[in-house]
Design an enzyme around this catalytic site. Structure first.
Site, PDB file in Angstrom:
ATOM      1  N   TYR A  82       3.722   6.784   9.858  1.00 13.63           N
ATOM      2  CA  TYR A  82       2.923   5.605   9.511  1.00 13.63           C
ATOM      3  C   TYR A  82       3.782   4.530   8.853  1.00 13.63           C
ATOM      4  O   TYR A  82       3.615   3.342   9.148  1.00 13.63           O
ATOM      5  CB  TYR A  82       1.797   6.011   8.565  1.00 13.63           C
ATOM      6  CG  TYR A  82       0.667   5.004   8.479  1.00 13.63           C
ATOM      7  CD1 TYR A  82      -0.500   5.204   9.200  1.00 13.63           C
ATOM      8  CD2 TYR A  82       0.770   3.870   7.689  1.00 13.63           C
ATOM      9  CE1 TYR A  82      -1.545   4.290   9.141  1.00 13.63           C
ATOM     10  CE2 TYR A  82      -0.248   2.947   7.624  1.00 13.63           C
ATOM     11  CZ  TYR A  82      -1.413   3.153   8.356  1.00 13.63           C
ATOM     12  OH  TYR A  82      -2.423   2.230   8.296  1.00 13.63           O
ATOM     13  N   HIS A 135       0.841  -1.187   0.000  1.00 15.71           N
ATOM     14  CA  HIS A 135       0.000   0.000   0.000  1.00 15.71           C
ATOM     15  C   HIS A 135       0.879   1.241   0.000  1.00 15.71           C
ATOM     16  O   HIS A 135       1.759   1.383   0.848  1.00 15.71           O
ATOM     17  CB  HIS A 135      -0.925   0.015   1.223  1.00 15.71           C
ATOM     18  CG  HIS A 135      -2.108  -0.880   1.080  1.00 15.71           C
ATOM     19  ND1 HIS A 135      -3.236  -0.762   1.874  1.00 15.71           N
ATOM     20  CD2 HIS A 135      -2.353  -1.901   0.228  1.00 15.71           C
ATOM     21  CE1 HIS A 135      -4.125  -1.681   1.522  1.00 15.71           C
ATOM     22  NE2 HIS A 135      -3.607  -2.385   0.534  1.00 15.71           N
ATOM     23  N   TYR A 191      -9.499   5.653   6.745  1.00 21.62           N
ATOM     24  CA  TYR A 191      -9.731   6.103   8.121  1.00 21.62           C
ATOM     25  C   TYR A 191     -10.804   7.189   8.077  1.00 21.62           C
ATOM     26  O   TYR A 191     -10.603   8.243   7.459  1.00 21.62           O
ATOM     27  CB  TYR A 191      -8.451   6.677   8.722  1.00 21.62           C
ATOM     28  CG  TYR A 191      -7.390   5.655   9.043  1.00 21.62           C
ATOM     29  CD1 TYR A 191      -7.171   5.244  10.359  1.00 21.62           C
ATOM     30  CD2 TYR A 191      -6.592   5.099   8.042  1.00 21.62           C
ATOM     31  CE1 TYR A 191      -6.192   4.314  10.660  1.00 21.62           C
ATOM     32  CE2 TYR A 191      -5.613   4.171   8.331  1.00 21.62           C
ATOM     33  CZ  TYR A 191      -5.417   3.779   9.646  1.00 21.62           C
ATOM     34  OH  TYR A 191      -4.446   2.851   9.950  1.00 21.62           O
ATOM     35  N   LYS A 228       0.893   0.215  15.038  1.00 21.52           N
ATOM     36  CA  LYS A 228       2.267   0.171  15.526  1.00 21.52           C
ATOM     37  C   LYS A 228       2.609  -1.052  16.377  1.00 21.52           C
ATOM     38  O   LYS A 228       3.790  -1.309  16.612  1.00 21.52           O
ATOM     39  CB  LYS A 228       2.549   1.432  16.362  1.00 21.52           C
ATOM     40  CG  LYS A 228       2.572   2.705  15.556  1.00 21.52           C
ATOM     41  CD  LYS A 228       3.651   2.669  14.507  1.00 21.52           C
ATOM     42  CE  LYS A 228       3.544   3.773  13.496  1.00 21.52           C
ATOM     43  NZ  LYS A 228       4.226   3.471  12.248  1.00 21.52           N
ATOM     44  N   PRO A 234      -4.751   0.752  18.405  1.00 19.82           N
ATOM     45  CA  PRO A 234      -4.463   0.210  17.071  1.00 19.82           C
ATOM     46  C   PRO A 234      -4.570   1.195  15.928  1.00 19.82           C
ATOM     47  O   PRO A 234      -4.202   0.851  14.795  1.00 19.82           O
ATOM     48  CB  PRO A 234      -5.505  -0.901  16.926  1.00 19.82           C
ATOM     49  CG  PRO A 234      -6.627  -0.508  17.831  1.00 19.82           C
ATOM     50  CD  PRO A 234      -5.982   0.184  18.986  1.00 19.82           C
TER      51      PRO A 234
END
Length: 391
Positions: A385, A72, A201, A297, A293
């Site tokens: 990220y 991704h 998200y 991580k 979550p």
């Protein structure tokens, strides 16, 4: 029985550590309280940072990941029916993440350990770590109905929050830091192709939602729910209807629905234990830290811990210097606290607290608007990220 490194726990941290030590010519023994089937089916994380992918490849454990994992190059943020994509490679010099479930990482590492590595004992319950600050710590454990002792030069506790390793550190020598969140995640697995090719998200006035996946044919989705929610309180139709509402946009995007095969509820909290070392006992993964979550991580922090330990022990063998072993806890904790910060930021930006005020809502919207309009803000998110450096 004697070994150089006794490893408690055959999750991804313990298994990867055994693999790294084996490749370095250092012997180890892994003790896992559960059976193999449980470890290989336990649903947990699914996002691998660039550094984790690189480590697995270098350890000879990346063949199936490279074949079946989903690279991704970004994520999508949604709020107020708008969509904004964060392009990871453009912001980080080419870094990305890979969707490859923890269950699959464990399967790969177990197969390698049984084929090429040292002893791996399933259904071997660690009962205590004895003399952790001595020259030869011991793990007392029960296997096949008998109690035995594993004598070690070092012990690494990869046995999670409820394991015995952390309890071997005297309480007066430790500090813990914690934040509990007043909400949880209702997660589902569904036999339906993902409705988007990257993670989504979504911040909504009804609560957070996340669109993820496990494969091209299996979707993994989450809803923010009140803490203490029973997953069975939610019918399948209610789950899909709520997800569709929270993901809604002003364009023609639609959420695809399918059979739900699993539901579970995950509580949300941040927690850190300091120090991560006591004598010859080292903590790794959830034994030392837990992150909410939203930042993806948890598994990746565990990988950072065991990479740090393996490098330090190899350095000790090759040079005789204890310098890197002595620096284990502060080295890991620098990375841990940055991950805690990022996970906290993602959580508070995207989830609506039960007591949220109109001011709180406006601040969330302002933070999301900043990400959509500032390359600097986007870069900070993308760098965090895709992963903090492992060195």
């Amino acid at each position: 029985m004697r070994t150089t490194v006794g490893i408690i726990g055959a999750g991804p941290a313990g298994l990867l550590l055994a693999r790294l030590l084996n490749r370095a010519g250092i012997d180890s023994v892994v003790l896992e309280s559960r059976d193999r089937a449980y470890v290989e089916q336990r649903q947990r994380a699914g996002i691998l940072e660039q550094g984790t992918v690189d480590v697995l490849r270098a350890a000879g454990a990346g063949e199936r990941m490279d074949r079946e994992g989903l690279r991704h190059d970004g994520i999508e943020l949604r709020h107020d029916r708008t969509r904004h994509r964060v392009d990871f490679p453009a912001l980080t010099g080419g870094r990305s993440v890979t969707v490859y479930a923890q269950t699959e990482v464990c399967k790969d590492l177990i197969a390698l350990q049984l084929k090429e590595g040292g002893p791996l004992f399933f259904e071997a319950e660690a009962l205590a770590v004895e003399d952790p600050d001595g020259d030869s710590p011991r793990i007392r454990y029960r296997h096949q109905g008998r109690e035995s002792v594993l004598h070690c030069d070092y012990v690494v506790g990869c046995d999670g929050f409820w394991g015995v390793a952390r309890r071997a550190i005297p309480e007066e020598l430790t500090r813990t830091f914690e934040r509990a969140y007043p909400f949880a995640w209702l997660g589902i697995l569904a036999d339906v192709p993902p409705s988007h090719d990257e993670l989504v998200y979504a911040r909504h006035d009804r609560g957070f939602a996340l669109l993820s996946m496990r494969s091209p044919s299996v979707s993994r989705l989450y809803l923010q729910v009140p803490d203490g929610t029973d997953a069975e309180e939610w019918s399948d139709d209610a789950v899909w209807a709520e997800l569709a509402q929270r993901f809604e946009t002003d364009d023609d995007w639609r959420l695809e629905r399918g059979p739900i095969t699993q539901k579970s509820v995950t509580p949300m909290r941040s927690w850190v234990h300091e120090p991560m070392r006591h004598g010859r006992l080292f903590l790794a993964g959830d034994a030392a830290h837990i992150v909410p979550p939203a930042g993806a991580k948890g598994l990746n922090l565990a990988v950072g811990d065991v990479v740090t330990f393996a490098r330090a022990l190899t350095h000790r063998r090759d040079t005789g210097s204890e310098e890197l072993l002595d620096a284990y806890s502060p080295t890991c904790l620098r990375r841990v606290w940055q991950a805690e910060r990022f996970s906290y930021d993602m959580t508070t930006m995207l989830h609506r607290a039960p007591d949220a005020t109109p001011f709180d809502d406006r601040i969330q919207r302002a933070r999301l608007a900043r990400l959509a309009s500032s390359r600097a803000a986007e870069t900070e998110l993308a760098q965090a990220y895709t992963g903090f450096p492992l060195d």
